[in-house]
Design a protein around this motif. Structure first.
Motif, PDB file in Angstrom:
ATOM      1  N   PRO A   7       0.807  -1.194   0.118  1.00  0.00           N
ATOM      2  CA  PRO A   7      -0.014  -0.183  -0.031  1.00  0.00           C
ATOM      3  C   PRO A   7       0.829   1.051  -0.004  1.00  0.00           C
ATOM      4  CG  PRO A   7      -0.024  -0.981   2.233  1.00  0.00           C
ATOM      5  CD  PRO A   7       0.794  -1.898   1.302  1.00  0.00           C
ATOM      6  N   PHE A   8       0.076   2.290  -0.422  1.00  0.00           N
ATOM      7  CA  PHE A   8       0.860   3.484  -0.356  1.00  0.00           C
ATOM      8  C   PHE A   8      -0.310   4.776   0.006  1.00  0.00           C
ATOM      9  CE2 PHE A   8       0.621   6.363  -3.966  1.00  0.00           C
ATOM     10  CZ  PHE A   8      -0.543   5.579  -4.843  1.00  0.00           C
ATOM     11  N   TRP A   9      -0.052   5.779   0.179  1.00  0.00           N
ATOM     12  CA  TRP A   9      -0.856   6.787   0.504  1.00  0.00           C
ATOM     13  C   TRP A   9      -1.000   7.806  -0.869  1.00  0.00           C
ATOM     14  CZ3 TRP A   9      -4.165   6.667   4.374  1.00  0.00           C
ATOM     15  CH2 TRP A   9      -3.708   5.850   5.412  1.00  0.00           C
ATOM     16  N   LEU A  10      -2.064   8.203  -1.389  1.00  0.00           N
ATOM     17  CA  LEU A  10      -2.265   8.823  -2.404  1.00  0.00           C
ATOM     18  C   LEU A  10      -3.099   9.953  -2.095  1.00  0.00           C
ATOM     19  CD1 LEU A  10      -1.725   9.649  -5.129  1.00  0.00           C
ATOM     20  CD2 LEU A  10      -3.534   8.299  -5.896  1.00  0.00           C
ATOM     21  N   VAL A  11      -2.882  11.379  -1.989  1.00  0.00           N
ATOM     22  CA  VAL A  11      -3.966  12.234  -1.333  1.00  0.00           C
ATOM     23  C   VAL A  11      -4.465  12.918  -2.831  1.00  0.00           C
ATOM     24  CG1 VAL A  11      -4.256  14.431  -0.229  1.00  0.00           C
ATOM     25  CG2 VAL A  11      -2.745  12.740   0.608  1.00  0.00           C
ATOM     26  N   LEU A  12      -5.681  12.750  -3.074  1.00  0.00           N
ATOM     27  CA  LEU A  12      -6.305  13.474  -4.064  1.00  0.00           C
ATOM     28  C   LEU A  12      -7.051  14.596  -4.008  1.00  0.00           C
ATOM     29  CD1 LEU A  12      -7.859  10.241  -5.699  1.00  0.00           C
ATOM     30  CD2 LEU A  12      -5.776  11.325  -6.450  1.00  0.00           C
ATOM     31  N   PRO A  13      -7.543  15.500  -4.860  1.00  0.00           N
ATOM     32  CA  PRO A  13      -8.209  16.875  -4.535  1.00  0.00           C
ATOM     33  C   PRO A  13      -9.684  16.567  -3.939  1.00  0.00           C
ATOM     34  CG  PRO A  13      -7.358  16.978  -7.009  1.00  0.00           C
ATOM     35  CD  PRO A  13      -6.970  15.577  -6.289  1.00  0.00           C
ATOM     36  N   GLY A  14      -9.862  17.238  -3.017  1.00  0.00           N
ATOM     37  CA  GLY A  14     -11.040  16.954  -2.107  1.00  0.00           C
ATOM     38  C   GLY A  14     -10.562  16.143  -0.699  1.00  0.00           C
ATOM     39  N   ALA A  15      -9.148  15.898  -0.759  1.00  0.00           N
ATOM     40  CA  ALA A  15      -8.794  15.322   0.587  1.00  0.00           C
ATOM     41  C   ALA A  15      -9.017  13.978   0.581  1.00  0.00           C
ATOM     42  CB  ALA A  15      -9.169  16.160   1.798  1.00  0.00           C
ATOM     43  N   PHE A  16      -9.332  13.023  -0.187  1.00  0.00           N
ATOM     44  CA  PHE A  16      -9.471  11.817  -0.340  1.00  0.00           C
ATOM     45  C   PHE A  16      -8.315  11.062  -0.441  1.00  0.00           C
ATOM     46  CE2 PHE A  16     -13.624  13.629  -2.412  1.00  0.00           C
ATOM     47  CZ  PHE A  16     -14.397  13.017  -1.542  1.00  0.00           C
ATOM     48  N   ALA A  17      -8.080  10.398   0.890  1.00  0.00           N
ATOM     49  CA  ALA A  17      -6.806   9.471   0.749  1.00  0.00           C
ATOM     50  C   ALA A  17      -7.071   8.011   0.493  1.00  0.00           C
ATOM     51  CB  ALA A  17      -6.173   9.591   1.992  1.00  0.00           C
ATOM     52  N   LEU A  18      -6.290   7.149  -0.444  1.00  0.00           N
ATOM     53  CA  LEU A  18      -6.594   6.093  -0.935  1.00  0.00           C
ATOM     54  C   LEU A  18      -5.447   5.196  -0.605  1.00  0.00           C
ATOM     55  CD1 LEU A  18      -7.989   6.972  -4.608  1.00  0.00           C
ATOM     56  CD2 LEU A  18      -9.122   6.903  -2.347  1.00  0.00           C
ATOM     57  N   ALA A  19      -5.677   3.940  -0.323  1.00  0.00           N
ATOM     58  CA  ALA A  19      -4.753   3.035  -0.051  1.00  0.00           C
ATOM     59  C   ALA A  19      -5.268   1.541  -0.079  1.00  0.00           C
ATOM     60  CB  ALA A  19      -4.176   3.115   1.462  1.00  0.00           C
ATOM     61  N   GLY A  20      -4.233   0.723  -0.266  1.00  0.00           N
ATOM     62  CA  GLY A  20      -4.657  -0.821  -0.136  1.00  0.00           C
ATOM     63  C   GLY A  20      -4.759  -1.216  -1.494  1.00  0.00           C
ATOM     64  N   CYS A  21      -5.411  -0.529  -2.325  1.00  0.00           N
ATOM     65  CA  CYS A  21      -5.576  -1.166  -3.752  1.00  0.00           C
ATOM     66  C   CYS A  21      -4.247  -0.985  -4.619  1.00  0.00           C
ATOM     67  CB  CYS A  21      -6.846  -0.680  -4.503  1.00  0.00           C
ATOM     68  SG  CYS A  21      -6.978   1.162  -4.401  1.00  0.00           S
ATOM     69  N   ARG A 274     -20.382   8.459   5.267  1.00  0.00           N
ATOM     70  CA  ARG A 274     -20.101   7.413   6.137  1.00  0.00           C
ATOM     71  C   ARG A 274     -21.672   6.911   6.421  1.00  0.00           C
ATOM     72  NH1 ARG A 274     -17.596   8.289  12.063  1.00  0.00           N
ATOM     73  NH2 ARG A 274     -17.445   6.358  12.672  1.00  0.00           N
ATOM     74  N   GLY A 275     -21.659   5.441   6.415  1.00  0.00           N
ATOM     75  CA  GLY A 275     -22.776   4.870   6.674  1.00  0.00           C
ATOM     76  C   GLY A 275     -23.739   4.361   5.464  1.00  0.00           C
ATOM     77  N   THR A 276     -23.334   4.956   4.577  1.00  0.00           N
ATOM     78  CA  THR A 276     -24.048   4.451   2.818  1.00  0.00           C
ATOM     79  C   THR A 276     -23.952   3.205   2.840  1.00  0.00           C
ATOM     80  OG1 THR A 276     -23.188   6.688   1.813  1.00  0.00           O
ATOM     81  CG2 THR A 276     -23.870   5.034   0.566  1.00  0.00           C
ATOM     82  N   ARG A 334     -21.816  -1.262   5.379  1.00  0.00           N
ATOM     83  CA  ARG A 334     -22.025  -0.072   5.279  1.00  0.00           C
ATOM     84  C   ARG A 334     -20.425   0.880   5.092  1.00  0.00           C
ATOM     85  NH1 ARG A 334     -26.961   2.640   6.181  1.00  0.00           N
ATOM     86  NH2 ARG A 334     -28.630   0.833   6.939  1.00  0.00           N
ATOM     87  N   ALA A 335     -20.525   1.593   4.425  1.00  0.00           N
ATOM     88  CA  ALA A 335     -19.281   2.378   4.051  1.00  0.00           C
ATOM     89  C   ALA A 335     -18.837   3.330   5.042  1.00  0.00           C
ATOM     90  CB  ALA A 335     -19.488   3.371   2.798  1.00  0.00           C
ATOM     91  N   GLY A 336     -17.422   3.392   5.138  1.00  0.00           N
ATOM     92  CA  GLY A 336     -16.832   4.233   6.187  1.00  0.00           C
ATOM     93  C   GLY A 336     -15.433   4.462   5.810  1.00  0.00           C
ATOM     94  N   VAL A 341      -7.232   4.682   5.131  1.00  0.00           N
ATOM     95  CA  VAL A 341      -7.867   5.844   4.319  1.00  0.00           C
ATOM     96  C   VAL A 341      -8.477   6.792   5.570  1.00  0.00           C
ATOM     97  CG1 VAL A 341      -8.869   4.351   2.538  1.00  0.00           C
ATOM     98  CG2 VAL A 341     -10.191   4.734   4.419  1.00  0.00           C
ATOM     99  N   GLN A 342      -8.424   8.096   5.002  1.00  0.00           N
ATOM    100  CA  GLN A 342      -8.907   9.161   6.056  1.00  0.00           C
ATOM    101  C   GLN A 342     -10.137   9.810   5.722  1.00  0.00           C
ATOM    102  OE1 GLN A 342      -5.618  11.810   4.767  1.00  0.00           O
ATOM    103  NE2 GLN A 342      -4.223  10.979   6.393  1.00  0.00           N
ATOM    104  N   SER A 343     -10.744   9.318   4.680  1.00  0.00           N
ATOM    105  CA  SER A 343     -12.342   9.701   4.514  1.00  0.00           C
ATOM    106  C   SER A 343     -12.902   8.582   4.137  1.00  0.00           C
ATOM    107  CB  SER A 343     -12.032  10.799   3.241  1.00  0.00           C
ATOM    108  OG  SER A 343     -11.605  10.199   2.228  1.00  0.00           O
ATOM    109  N   SER A 344     -14.354   8.630   4.231  1.00  0.00           N
ATOM    110  CA  SER A 344     -15.449   7.928   3.996  1.00  0.00           C
ATOM    111  C   SER A 344     -15.348   7.463   2.642  1.00  0.00           C
ATOM    112  CB  SER A 344     -16.768   8.008   4.493  1.00  0.00           C
ATOM    113  OG  SER A 344     -17.575   7.022   4.116  1.00  0.00           O
ATOM    114  N   GLN A 345     -15.267   6.141   2.123  1.00  0.00           N
ATOM    115  CA  GLN A 345     -15.086   5.650   0.602  1.00  0.00           C
ATOM    116  C   GLN A 345     -15.339   4.309   0.626  1.00  0.00           C
ATOM    117  OE1 GLN A 345     -10.862   5.541  -0.716  1.00  0.00           O
ATOM    118  NE2 GLN A 345     -11.041   7.293   0.770  1.00  0.00           N
TER     119      GLN A 345
END
Length: 366
Positions: A7-21, A274-276, A334-336, A341-345
């Protein structure tokens, strides 16, 4: 599939942090903050408005053992070196008997000699016995467990033995191992187990987590509502022809494929509140539901049959369990923002015969 994912950290516009995939050349340092753990709740759409989403493990909620199936049966290394040779078939010989006698196993001999069922042998026939390292499968052992016991990649074992769906091993089966295989010490196995919490591949879980069965035993049929944790081998759906549906709707913040040099996304990431509700993308059987893979947090895998598997990562809640039969559109969690990750997705993957497939090409327009 052959290499491990890091994994690595990738910060995208809107502060969505992705990892794992997404793999990287250099694995990250473990975060000092504890990883969020998903709650396991009853599969219902109606949750109390004041539900607190507290971080609880599978054991806390169900009172059961949260360990994944590939850790339940320790693998006893019994590696054997077999020299290449030629065997002349004698009257009364069977392929299974020859495999046991030579140590190469009937599956490897059939593969080496292009034999197909019913494996009829003729006295005087010459059979090539493949040389190499072989492990004899014991009851309850899994592909992931065997690979970890010898410090090799499960994907390489699949390739060497030409294994295919449903990837269920049989007791007594002799698996050919990569040439670098060696029995690891208990300490090394423990280190490997802890490393898996960050880098175990979704394809490995989907294909290497089924416990081995006795020669004539049948896999367990899926149940709509298992009463207790299912730890045996589960039967795969007979067939699947689609279509898939969106597990939820939201902005796709990371697409499938190459994002940057050395960085590849095996699925898509969808930003949602969160909770979707997360819904099954199609009919199938839950192959994994838990939080033991730290990168993904709450992770659910559904086997749809015909080589298709869907994956749902970063779930805040998990509403299904292994061995459960689900229909497309059923609530599975439910999503979280669990995992790294730092934001719900939601991280969503589709795989066909172990290989990642672009979900956007399989899903209808939003």
């Amino acid at each position: 599939m052959g290499g491990r994912l890091h994994p690595f950290w990738l910060v995208l516009p809107g502060a969505f942090a992705l990892a794992g995939c997404i793999p990287s050349v250099t694995p990250p340092q473990r975060s000092a903050a504890p990883l969020a753990r998903p709650a396991v709740v009853a599969p219902t759409d109606a949750l109390p408005a004041d539900f607190d989403f507290e971080r609880r493990s599978l054991a806390d909620v169900r009172g059961g053992d949260p360990a994944p199936t590939w850790t339940l049966k320790p693998v006893v290394a019994n590696i054997r070196t077999v020299e290449s040779s030629v065997y002349t078939v004698r009257r009364g010989d069977t392929l299974r008997a020859i495999g046991a006698m030579t140590g190469a196993g009937s599956e490897a001999i059939a593969l080496e000699n292009d034999l197909s069922p019913p494996f009829t042998l003729i006295p005087g026939q010459s059979l090539r016995i493949p040389g190499g390292l072989f492990h004899r499968v014991a009851s309850g052992e899994t592909g992931i467990g065997i690979a970890r016991a010898y410090g090799v990649d499960w994907g390489d074992i699949i390739t060497l033995n030409a294994l295919s769906e449903p990837y269920i091993l049989r007791v007594g089966q002799r698996l050919r191992l990569p040439r670098e295989a060696r029995p690891l010490t208990p300490r090394e196995v423990d280190v490997a187990a802890r490393a898996e919490a960050f880098q175990l591949d979704i394809g490995d879980i989907a294909t290497g987590s089924q416990p081995a069965l006795a020669a004539r035993a049948e896999p367990l049929a899926a149940s709509a509502a298992p009463r207790r944790p299912v730890v045996g081998a589960i039967a795969s759906p007979k067939s699947f022809s689609g279509p898939f549906q969106w597990p939820l709707h939201g902005a796709v913040v990371a697409k499938f494929g190459k994002l940057a040099p050395g960085k590849i996304n095996d699925g898509i990431n969808i930003a949602v509140a969160r909770g979707t509700p997360i819904r099954a993308a199609a009919d199938g059987v839950v192959a994994f539901a838990g939080d033991q893979i730290a990168v993904y947090g709450g992770l659910i895998l559904i086997d749809h049959g015909s080589g298709w598997v869907s994956a749902y990562g970063h779930a805040e809640q998990i509403a299904v369990q292994r061995g459960q039969q689900v229909a497309g559109g059923d609530l599975i969690g439910r999503a979280g923002a669990s995992g790294q990750v730092q934001s719900s997705q939601l991280h969503f993957q589709l795989r066909k015969n172990r290989l990642p497939v672009d979900p956007m090409k399989q899903l209808p327009p939003q």
